[in-house]
Design a protein around this motif. Structure first.
Motif, PDB file in Angstrom:
ATOM      1  N   ILE A   1       3.628   8.361   8.523  1.00 29.93           N
ATOM      2  CA  ILE A   1       3.460   6.934   8.214  1.00 29.93           C
ATOM      3  C   ILE A   1       2.255   6.382   8.964  1.00 29.93           C
ATOM      4  O   ILE A   1       1.446   5.625   8.409  1.00 29.93           O
ATOM      5  N   SER A   2       2.128   6.755  10.235  1.00 24.97           N
ATOM      6  CA  SER A   2       1.036   6.250  11.060  1.00 24.97           C
ATOM      7  C   SER A   2      -0.324   6.620  10.475  1.00 24.97           C
ATOM      8  O   SER A   2      -1.231   5.771  10.381  1.00 24.97           O
ATOM      9  N   GLU A   3      -0.478   7.867  10.081  1.00 21.13           N
ATOM     10  CA  GLU A   3      -1.766   8.314   9.542  1.00 21.13           C
ATOM     11  C   GLU A   3      -2.114   7.586   8.252  1.00 21.13           C
ATOM     12  O   GLU A   3      -3.274   7.224   8.014  1.00 21.13           O
TER      13      GLU A   3
ATOM     14  N   HIS B   1       0.826  -1.211   0.000  1.00 20.17           N
ATOM     15  CA  HIS B   1       0.000   0.000   0.000  1.00 20.17           C
ATOM     16  C   HIS B   1       0.859   1.259   0.000  1.00 20.17           C
ATOM     17  O   HIS B   1       0.596   2.197  -0.775  1.00 20.17           O
ATOM     18  N   LEU B   2       1.875   1.308   0.855  1.00 15.69           N
ATOM     19  CA  LEU B   2       2.718   2.497   0.936  1.00 15.69           C
ATOM     20  C   LEU B   2       3.457   2.733  -0.382  1.00 15.69           C
ATOM     21  O   LEU B   2       3.621   3.882  -0.817  1.00 15.69           O
ATOM     22  N   GLN B   3       3.900   1.659  -1.014  1.00 13.44           N
ATOM     23  CA  GLN B   3       4.604   1.790  -2.289  1.00 13.44           C
ATOM     24  C   GLN B   3       3.683   2.396  -3.351  1.00 13.44           C
ATOM     25  O   GLN B   3       4.083   3.286  -4.103  1.00 13.44           O
ATOM     26  N   THR B   4       2.453   1.919  -3.395  1.00 10.73           N
ATOM     27  CA  THR B   4       1.486   2.445  -4.360  1.00 10.73           C
ATOM     28  C   THR B   4       1.113   3.888  -4.036  1.00 10.73           C
ATOM     29  O   THR B   4       1.039   4.747  -4.923  1.00 10.73           O
ATOM     30  N   LYS B   5       0.904   4.164  -2.751  1.00 12.98           N
ATOM     31  CA  LYS B   5       0.460   5.491  -2.329  1.00 12.98           C
ATOM     32  C   LYS B   5       1.513   6.563  -2.567  1.00 12.98           C
ATOM     33  O   LYS B   5       1.193   7.675  -3.010  1.00 12.98           O
ATOM     34  N   TRP B   6       2.757   6.228  -2.260  1.00 13.44           N
ATOM     35  CA  TRP B   6       3.818   7.233  -2.313  1.00 13.44           C
ATOM     36  C   TRP B   6       4.673   7.170  -3.580  1.00 13.44           C
ATOM     37  O   TRP B   6       5.515   8.032  -3.800  1.00 13.44           O
ATOM     38  N   GLY B   7       4.485   6.125  -4.381  1.00 16.42           N
ATOM     39  CA  GLY B   7       5.285   6.008  -5.593  1.00 16.42           C
ATOM     40  C   GLY B   7       6.762   5.791  -5.314  1.00 16.42           C
ATOM     41  O   GLY B   7       7.623   6.175  -6.109  1.00 16.42           O
ATOM     42  N   GLN B   8       7.054   5.178  -4.177  1.00 24.27           N
ATOM     43  CA  GLN B   8       8.428   4.890  -3.788  1.00 24.27           C
ATOM     44  C   GLN B   8       8.559   3.389  -3.504  1.00 24.27           C
ATOM     45  O   GLN B   8       7.625   2.790  -2.952  1.00 24.27           O
ATOM     46  N   PRO B   9       9.668   2.773  -3.876  1.00 27.83           N
ATOM     47  CA  PRO B   9       9.817   1.338  -3.592  1.00 27.83           C
ATOM     48  C   PRO B   9       9.875   1.068  -2.093  1.00 27.83           C
ATOM     49  O   PRO B   9      10.582   1.758  -1.355  1.00 27.83           O
TER      50      PRO B   9
END
Length: 290
Positions: A235-237, A19-27
């Motif tokens: 990150i938490s939010e 999810h974080l990778q997709t959301k932020w566009g970072q590996p």
């Protein structure tokens, strides 16, 4: 991730990482560093630069029970060396008994059965100091009862003997014991946590009969201590928002996990309280590391 690939904790980490990778566009890569009951991976996390680029999955074993059981064996402080991000989820434990060997059909009946047979009833756990062991010891302390503890090297051999009647009770993970309950081989008496189980909403909570009893193996996201609060909160939010989605809930439930998604401050306070709770249980029960 301080456990091998596969299993609930690894699945949680990969779900959040994707999810974080997709959301932020970072590996966002998942690096499994198992060993010593999660202590190897958490030790590496504690020593990582506190810049927000390295985060990890803590758990009840590595951040609460094991450091309380053998504090000298750990290279990190289980609470102060980490900045809590979010409590991802918990894996329910249920109090189960052998359906043929134990006549009790409720928690009050089981307590009465133990008091009528002090020290004669054997329960199994996945090992000395495991969450299964500590959960049952807390139950015994709060009910003023005694049982014979039989530790096993893992849940699988314990379940074999529980089904065979060599031990007749356990505070076991729902993922392994619930299928045996459905098959009629085990009888479920109650859920060890603070919420009823999604897979068995009619199963009562142990705490409804035993006030203050609340044990639930947990897994949470954390960073090295000293990570800037702005990064931790960002990150938490994001993680909290994701865990509120039906997709996240469904995928976690498929792994037998109940989502939590707490804030950073709440998770930090929870970690501290968990360590103090299990330190007290271990001391009062006189549990020693094997």
């Amino acid at each position: 991730v301080p456990v091998p690939p596969g299993g609930a904790a690894d699945a949680m980490a990969r779900l959040v990482a994707d999810h974080l990778q997709t959301k932020w566009g970072q590996p966002v890569t998942v690096d499994n560093k198992p060993g010593a009951g999660s202590a190897v991976g958490l030790g590496l996390l504690a020593k990582s630069p506190p810049d927000g680029y390295t985060i990890g999955m803590g758990n009840i074993a590595a951040n609460a029970i094991n450091p309380a059981l053998q504090p000298a064996a750990f290279t990190y402080q289980p609470v102060k060396d980490f900045a809590a991000i979010s409590l991802i989820g918990v894996t329910p434990l249920i109090l189960v008994v052998n359906a043929e060997k134990v006549p009790a059909k409720s928690i009050p009946e089981f307590i009465a059965y133990l008091k009528a047979n002090p020290g004669k009833v054997a329960y199994g756990s996945s090992g000395t100091g495991s969450s299964l062991h500590i959960a049952m010891e807390l139950f015994l302390q709060k009910t003023g009862t005694t049982m014979l503890h039989v530790p096993y090297k893992g849940s699988a051999p314990m379940m074999t003997d529980l089904l065979g009647g060599q031990v007749v009770a356990s505070m076991d993970a729902a993922t392994t014991s619930w299928p045996q309950v459905q098959a009629g081989k085990l009888r479920a008496l109650g859920v060890a946590g603070s919420e009823r189980a999604f897979f068995a909403p009619d199963l009562p909570l142990v705490r409804d009969v035993v006030p203050g009893f609340d044990v639930k193996p947990w897994h949470g996201l954390m960073a090295p201590a000293g990570t800037p609060p702005a990064i931790v909160n960002k990150i938490s939010e994001e993680v909290q928002a994701f865990l509120r989605t039906p997709v996240a809930q469904s995928k976690l439930q498929d792994k037998g996990v109940v989502r939590v998604g707490s804030g950073a401050a709440d998770f930090q306070a929870f970690m501290a309280s968990e360590f103090e709770l299990y330190k007290k249980v271990i001391q009062e029960a006189g549990i020693k590391a094997e």
